[in-house]
Motif scaffolding. Sequence first.
Motif, PDB file in Angstrom:
ATOM      1  N   ILE A 230       0.852  -1.343   0.096  1.00 49.31           N
ATOM      2  CA  ILE A 230      -0.021  -0.006   0.091  1.00 49.31           C
ATOM      3  C   ILE A 230       0.772   1.137  -0.011  1.00 49.31           C
ATOM      4  CG2 ILE A 230      -1.597   1.334   1.306  1.00 49.31           C
ATOM      5  CD1 ILE A 230      -2.925  -1.166   2.282  1.00 49.31           C
ATOM      6  N   ALA A 231       1.929   1.164   0.862  1.00 51.37           N
ATOM      7  CA  ALA A 231       2.883   2.265   0.958  1.00 51.37           C
ATOM      8  C   ALA A 231       3.424   2.567  -0.323  1.00 51.37           C
ATOM      9  CB  ALA A 231       3.781   2.211   1.951  1.00 51.37           C
ATOM     10  N   PHE A 232       3.802   1.589  -1.219  1.00 52.42           N
ATOM     11  CA  PHE A 232       4.764   1.520  -2.652  1.00 52.42           C
ATOM     12  C   PHE A 232       3.594   2.349  -3.435  1.00 52.42           C
ATOM     13  CE2 PHE A 232       7.565  -2.078  -1.748  1.00 52.42           C
ATOM     14  CZ  PHE A 232       8.598  -1.392  -1.181  1.00 52.42           C
ATOM     15  N   ALA A 233       2.456   1.777  -3.405  1.00 51.28           N
ATOM     16  CA  ALA A 233       1.437   2.240  -4.400  1.00 51.28           C
ATOM     17  C   ALA A 233       1.209   3.870  -4.141  1.00 51.28           C
ATOM     18  CB  ALA A 233       0.164   1.585  -4.474  1.00 51.28           C
ATOM     19  N   THR A 234       1.037   3.854  -2.868  1.00 53.33           N
ATOM     20  CA  THR A 234       0.798   5.568  -2.314  1.00 53.33           C
ATOM     21  C   THR A 234       1.806   6.449  -2.842  1.00 53.33           C
ATOM     22  OG1 THR A 234      -0.527   4.505  -0.562  1.00 53.33           O
ATOM     23  CG2 THR A 234       0.389   6.974  -0.455  1.00 53.33           C
ATOM     24  N   TYR A 285      -7.591  -5.194  -2.283  1.00 54.92           N
ATOM     25  CA  TYR A 285      -6.257  -4.917  -2.345  1.00 54.92           C
ATOM     26  C   TYR A 285      -5.307  -5.072  -3.928  1.00 54.92           C
ATOM     27  CZ  TYR A 285      -7.215  -4.309   2.266  1.00 54.92           C
ATOM     28  OH  TYR A 285      -7.516  -3.917   3.512  1.00 54.92           O
ATOM     29  N   THR A 286      -6.098  -5.954  -4.748  1.00 58.46           N
ATOM     30  CA  THR A 286      -5.754  -6.294  -6.116  1.00 58.46           C
ATOM     31  C   THR A 286      -5.582  -4.799  -6.800  1.00 58.46           C
ATOM     32  OG1 THR A 286      -6.844  -8.242  -5.879  1.00 58.46           O
ATOM     33  CG2 THR A 286      -5.959  -7.800  -7.955  1.00 58.46           C
ATOM     34  N   PHE A 287      -6.749  -3.780  -6.431  1.00 59.22           N
ATOM     35  CA  PHE A 287      -6.641  -2.814  -7.110  1.00 59.22           C
ATOM     36  C   PHE A 287      -5.307  -1.781  -6.647  1.00 59.22           C
ATOM     37  CE2 PHE A 287     -10.937  -3.686  -7.282  1.00 59.22           C
ATOM     38  CZ  PHE A 287     -11.239  -3.703  -8.577  1.00 59.22           C
ATOM     39  N   VAL A 288      -4.994  -1.923  -5.547  1.00 56.76           N
ATOM     40  CA  VAL A 288      -3.826  -1.348  -4.922  1.00 56.76           C
ATOM     41  C   VAL A 288      -2.573  -1.646  -5.887  1.00 56.76           C
ATOM     42  CG1 VAL A 288      -2.034  -0.781  -3.198  1.00 56.76           C
ATOM     43  CG2 VAL A 288      -4.633  -1.020  -2.765  1.00 56.76           C
ATOM     44  N   TYR A 289      -2.362  -3.122  -6.287  1.00 55.76           N
ATOM     45  CA  TYR A 289      -1.139  -3.562  -6.756  1.00 55.76           C
ATOM     46  C   TYR A 289      -1.040  -2.818  -8.237  1.00 55.76           C
ATOM     47  CZ  TYR A 289      -1.350  -6.556  -2.912  1.00 55.76           C
ATOM     48  OH  TYR A 289      -1.571  -7.489  -1.661  1.00 55.76           O
ATOM     49  N   LEU A 290      -2.450  -2.981  -8.850  1.00 52.66           N
ATOM     50  CA  LEU A 290      -2.755  -2.556 -10.304  1.00 52.66           C
ATOM     51  C   LEU A 290      -2.471  -1.234 -10.432  1.00 52.66           C
ATOM     52  CD1 LEU A 290      -5.778  -4.219 -11.600  1.00 52.66           C
ATOM     53  CD2 LEU A 290      -3.619  -4.219 -12.722  1.00 52.66           C
ATOM     54  N   ILE A 291      -2.706  -0.320  -9.424  1.00 53.56           N
ATOM     55  CA  ILE A 291      -2.505   1.074  -9.426  1.00 53.56           C
ATOM     56  C   ILE A 291      -1.062   1.419  -9.426  1.00 53.56           C
ATOM     57  CG2 ILE A 291      -2.532   3.128  -8.042  1.00 53.56           C
ATOM     58  CD1 ILE A 291      -5.417   2.538  -7.169  1.00 53.56           C
TER      59      ILE A 291
ATOM     60  N   THR C 127       7.238  -5.642 -10.724  1.00 51.71           N
ATOM     61  CA  THR C 127       7.409  -7.262 -10.791  1.00 51.71           C
ATOM     62  C   THR C 127       6.535  -7.796  -9.703  1.00 51.71           C
ATOM     63  OG1 THR C 127       9.277  -7.645  -9.677  1.00 51.71           O
ATOM     64  CG2 THR C 127       9.523  -7.395 -12.023  1.00 51.71           C
ATOM     65  N   ILE C 128       6.902  -7.330  -8.378  1.00 49.59           N
ATOM     66  CA  ILE C 128       5.862  -7.859  -7.181  1.00 49.59           C
ATOM     67  C   ILE C 128       4.505  -7.688  -7.481  1.00 49.59           C
ATOM     68  CG2 ILE C 128       5.485  -7.603  -4.641  1.00 49.59           C
ATOM     69  CD1 ILE C 128       8.452  -6.827  -4.277  1.00 49.59           C
ATOM     70  N   ALA C 129       4.166  -6.433  -7.723  1.00 46.47           N
ATOM     71  CA  ALA C 129       2.710  -5.929  -8.025  1.00 46.47           C
ATOM     72  C   ALA C 129       1.902  -6.912  -8.997  1.00 46.47           C
ATOM     73  CB  ALA C 129       2.798  -4.634  -8.281  1.00 46.47           C
ATOM     74  N   THR C 130       2.789  -7.271 -10.039  1.00 47.07           N
ATOM     75  CA  THR C 130       2.261  -7.977 -11.230  1.00 47.07           C
ATOM     76  C   THR C 130       1.827  -9.662 -10.653  1.00 47.07           C
ATOM     77  OG1 THR C 130       4.001  -8.738 -12.254  1.00 47.07           O
ATOM     78  CG2 THR C 130       2.954  -6.681 -13.087  1.00 47.07           C
ATOM     79  N   SER C 131       2.872 -10.009  -9.990  1.00 45.39           N
ATOM     80  CA  SER C 131       2.746 -11.205  -9.197  1.00 45.39           C
ATOM     81  C   SER C 131       1.711 -11.636  -8.347  1.00 45.39           C
ATOM     82  CB  SER C 131       4.083 -11.775  -8.822  1.00 45.39           C
ATOM     83  OG  SER C 131       4.138 -13.217  -8.606  1.00 45.39           O
ATOM     84  N   LEU C 132       1.569 -10.423  -7.377  1.00 46.75           N
ATOM     85  CA  LEU C 132       0.428 -10.386  -6.488  1.00 46.75           C
ATOM     86  C   LEU C 132      -0.945 -10.205  -7.155  1.00 46.75           C
ATOM     87  CD1 LEU C 132       1.948  -8.318  -3.519  1.00 46.75           C
ATOM     88  CD2 LEU C 132       1.514 -10.674  -3.676  1.00 46.75           C
ATOM     89  N   VAL C 133      -1.008  -9.390  -8.200  1.00 42.45           N
ATOM     90  CA  VAL C 133      -2.337  -9.303  -9.008  1.00 42.45           C
ATOM     91  C   VAL C 133      -2.928 -10.633  -9.501  1.00 42.45           C
ATOM     92  CG1 VAL C 133      -3.510  -8.428 -10.805  1.00 42.45           C
ATOM     93  CG2 VAL C 133      -2.217  -6.998  -9.578  1.00 42.45           C
ATOM     94  N   LEU C 134      -1.885 -11.347 -10.086  1.00 42.30           N
ATOM     95  CA  LEU C 134      -2.266 -12.775 -10.764  1.00 42.30           C
ATOM     96  C   LEU C 134      -2.613 -13.576  -9.420  1.00 42.30           C
ATOM     97  CD1 LEU C 134      -2.315 -13.853 -13.433  1.00 42.30           C
ATOM     98  CD2 LEU C 134      -0.538 -15.070 -13.045  1.00 42.30           C
ATOM     99  N   LYS C 135      -1.855 -13.787  -8.372  1.00 40.75           N
ATOM    100  CA  LYS C 135      -2.192 -14.528  -7.353  1.00 40.75           C
ATOM    101  C   LYS C 135      -3.826 -14.364  -6.784  1.00 40.75           C
ATOM    102  CE  LYS C 135      -0.728 -15.461  -2.670  1.00 40.75           C
ATOM    103  NZ  LYS C 135      -0.805 -14.624  -1.615  1.00 40.75           N
ATOM    104  N   ASP C 136      -4.080 -13.040  -6.576  1.00 40.66           N
ATOM    105  CA  ASP C 136      -5.266 -12.509  -6.053  1.00 40.66           C
ATOM    106  C   ASP C 136      -6.316 -13.090  -6.985  1.00 40.66           C
ATOM    107  OD1 ASP C 136      -4.013 -11.311  -3.807  1.00 40.66           O
ATOM    108  OD2 ASP C 136      -4.642  -9.516  -4.495  1.00 40.66           O
ATOM    109  N   LEU C 137      -6.105 -12.977  -8.278  1.00 41.52           N
ATOM    110  CA  LEU C 137      -7.387 -13.331  -9.220  1.00 41.52           C
ATOM    111  C   LEU C 137      -7.274 -14.763  -9.190  1.00 41.52           C
ATOM    112  CD1 LEU C 137      -6.457 -11.276 -12.347  1.00 41.52           C
ATOM    113  CD2 LEU C 137      -8.142 -11.146 -10.769  1.00 41.52           C
ATOM    114  N   PHE C 138      -6.111 -15.593  -9.090  1.00 42.02           N
ATOM    115  CA  PHE C 138      -6.383 -16.994  -9.013  1.00 42.02           C
ATOM    116  C   PHE C 138      -7.166 -17.374  -7.598  1.00 42.02           C
ATOM    117  CE2 PHE C 138      -3.888 -19.656 -11.969  1.00 42.02           C
ATOM    118  CZ  PHE C 138      -3.648 -18.633 -12.817  1.00 42.02           C
ATOM    119  N   GLU C 139      -6.929 -16.567  -6.427  1.00 43.21           N
ATOM    120  CA  GLU C 139      -7.576 -17.008  -5.412  1.00 43.21           C
ATOM    121  C   GLU C 139      -9.087 -16.813  -5.599  1.00 43.21           C
ATOM    122  OE1 GLU C 139      -5.462 -15.064  -2.328  1.00 43.21           O
ATOM    123  OE2 GLU C 139      -4.114 -16.555  -2.031  1.00 43.21           O
TER     124      GLU C 139
END
Lengths: 308, 247, 335
Positions: A230-234, A285-291, C127-139
């Motif tokens: 969250i902090a990274f995205a922010t 939280y997926t949205f946070v990573y996507l952002i 790279t971390i963010a993309t990996s976590l997005v995919l993991k969340d979607l699979f969940e």
Amino acid sequence: MEALFLAMFKALVAGLLMGLVFALVALGLTIIFGVMDVVNFAHGEFLMVGMYATLLTAPLLGVDPVLTLPFSALVGAGLGVLCYHGLIRHLLRGPTIAQLFGTFGLMLFLRNLALMIMGSEPMIVHQGILVGKSFVVGPGIVLGATKLAAAALSLGAFWGAWWLIDRTKTGKALTATSLDKEAAMYMGISTERVNALAWALGGASVAVAGGLLVNFWPVDPNVGLLFTMIAFATVALGGFGSIKGALVAGVLIGMIVQAPPVWDAMLRLVGSDAAEGFTIHSLKYTFVYLIYFLIMVVRPQGLFGWKQ
Amino acid sequence: MALLEVREVSKDFGGLRANDRISFQVGADEVVGLIGPNGAGKTTLFNCVAGYYPVSGGQVFFDGQDITPLKDFQVCRLGLARTFQIFQASGDLSVAENVMVGAFVRTGSRRKARAKAEEWLEFLGIADAGGLMLSELPVARQKRVALATALASDPKLLLLDEVAAGLNAAEVDGLVKLLTRIHREKGLALLLTEHVMEMVMALSHRVVVLESGRKIAEGEPAQVVKDPEVIRAYLGDHLVSGENGHA
Amino acid sequence: MEAIRNAFDFSDFPRLDMTVAGAALVFLLAFPALPHSSFAMATMIQFLMFSLYGMGWNTIGGYAGQVDLGKAQYVGIGAYTTAVMMVRWDVPFWVSMPVGMALAVGWSFIIGYPLFKLKGHYFAIATIATSLVLKDLFEVWDFVGGAKGLELPLRGNFPDFLYLQFREDYYYFYILLAMFLAGLLFINGFRHSRLGYQLRAIKDNEDVARSLGINVHWCKIKAYAVATAYVAMVGSFHACYNFNIEPEDTMSLDLSVLIAMMAMLGGAGSLWGPIIGASILVPMRSYLGSWLGGQAGLAGLDLVIYGAIIMLIAAVQPRGVWGMVEAVRGRRRGV
């Protein structure tokens, strides 16, 4: 339709409150990055330490959790300085990869140290003047006192940090170093001391955020990663190194995290039967990573960034 | 038909105009010097020609082709190689491997790339350094490695950005001889920017002079140095018009 | 032809290295015949898997110098492709593995194109963010079993070479060892290839690399795809070996970091680095974990020590164990 408006209003209020805390979480990361271009992967673990500090000292000292915040700040600042002198300073000589892994090692270290000492059970503050109290603001809108206080105090702490950086001589040394390290050195500013100061300030602010958070967010040793992201995205959204950006972006991210009920309400409104039992809520939280990803690709300098 | 034709090229950085409608040509067997005082826009022009910066206006033609929209790596593949002022390769590659990377522009075979690299190291007199790391060499030899790397890409035209910077008189002398040999024996056209005037004068068939982003003179070296405008640009107004003040 | 010669060309290593490597190979070949516990065998299989993960990571993280902390998403794609195809359509491993690799590589091109516009820290976090997005979607994706994951059906006729189902671990061991050797030879060829040289030039200085005709963005994407193919292959194997996969164990950030750590600890950007790293980290992790993790009150101590070692390596010798070897020899050779 009414349900949708209600959901939107709730999301806005809840997002604002949550977002102010996020802003304080991100503040430390952005200060450290601004001053020395180092990304701290253990940032969320600093937050965890702050959470435990408040949780443990309140009953120990027999005071209300809110009153332990200065102590949390002190713990955070100490941890920051310790990490800077014990680890970060040595990582700076190496390549980027060493910095990433060094702070990642720190993250594993702190997280599992907490696991050893505290165990894996989630804990939360049970007693305090704020706990359990709430205000009814409107039909169906209830504000928890803990969240309201956390948001207000976050804003206060944020203002305090900003004042320290913008109005004091020490803070100006910090700004000068982040603008131009060499020029600052020629003016007699010690880079070492400014770096340590940045880590102290960064550690203190995130630990205070932790102390506020633990009043309504259970703490366990693994709580850190989510907040690191969250902090990274922010920070990315606000612009790496920008303090104003952290505040605005924190609130935006807060609202984004709280927004999924709105999408769900919309889906129900249009009568979508998309996946029984599936709610966008579980992806908040997926949205946070996507952002983070989208911002970095589309607008790497963020909203207010000056470093790139 | 000129090998390189720079036509009305301009480059802006924000509000600052670093190059203002500059035109000149380099023939297929020519050595052209690009000179001018500090901040005249030589390196900027260089970077525009090499595709490192996109131009703000004008066109660049190379070998009959409009290369204005091309990126630096595409320009290199057409046969326009360049060197950098600061050649830093600190990491993983040995001297010979560095040169091989240049040779890989033309071949996918390691054997051929190695042969080509060895050939150029030999030609430049640094064959003995092939197995060393770049940081183990003195500056003058590092510059030769940079040259070898660019040359290994089989260019028709080589852009040299301040290759003599940081060298002593004897080393500059050696470099001049080397570049002359490269030009004569390998048939390469050269375009060089340089601070060291002796070098430009000794090598160039023609000189293009820039000042404040504009071309102020062009011609044979001996002529150009007599051009009053060039003298003024280099020495400053007060020296030319106010000699009495210093007498 | 030359590519094959390159794959077998180890001539830039001194004889000592090749002797050690040969001895290690003999040991690996003979290991199942030596007396060993099943725990040691499991550790050995883990070692081979992580060596392969690390070798793959090394192409993008080591040779090209781009710190990729999102490799787990491709482990997941490989593992899930094999699992889903076996559970739903009864497809054998040897078909589903290449399909999984192809899907993962395809996804890596889509992700890689925007990803490689970023550099340094920004790249690593993305790279971390993309990996976590995919993991969340699979969940939340029911088709692949959501957070509970998938269980592979037992087919009952052991040993089953088509579906990779065995009672005895040594079958898995030898199949993985074959993959390991093929992977090692491929990487050896890779570092001798044009792309291998170009990547190292990119790591040194991107401006100079571009001036030498190298399309930096595209080269990075290609290296990323090679790395992806490796981890997806091992991911497919992992699904068969474990019989059970879920997003948490195939796609977590911890796995991504562990993969990078193997290469980093052993020496990123060197041929032996990932293998050395895995040979240290994997046994340490499993033995520390079993000795300390089981005891009450000490849960986490293994990872505390682990974290401390990582910090120490990063601070003292960022080139890893291989960097130390080179320092002793006083030469940087044999990358």
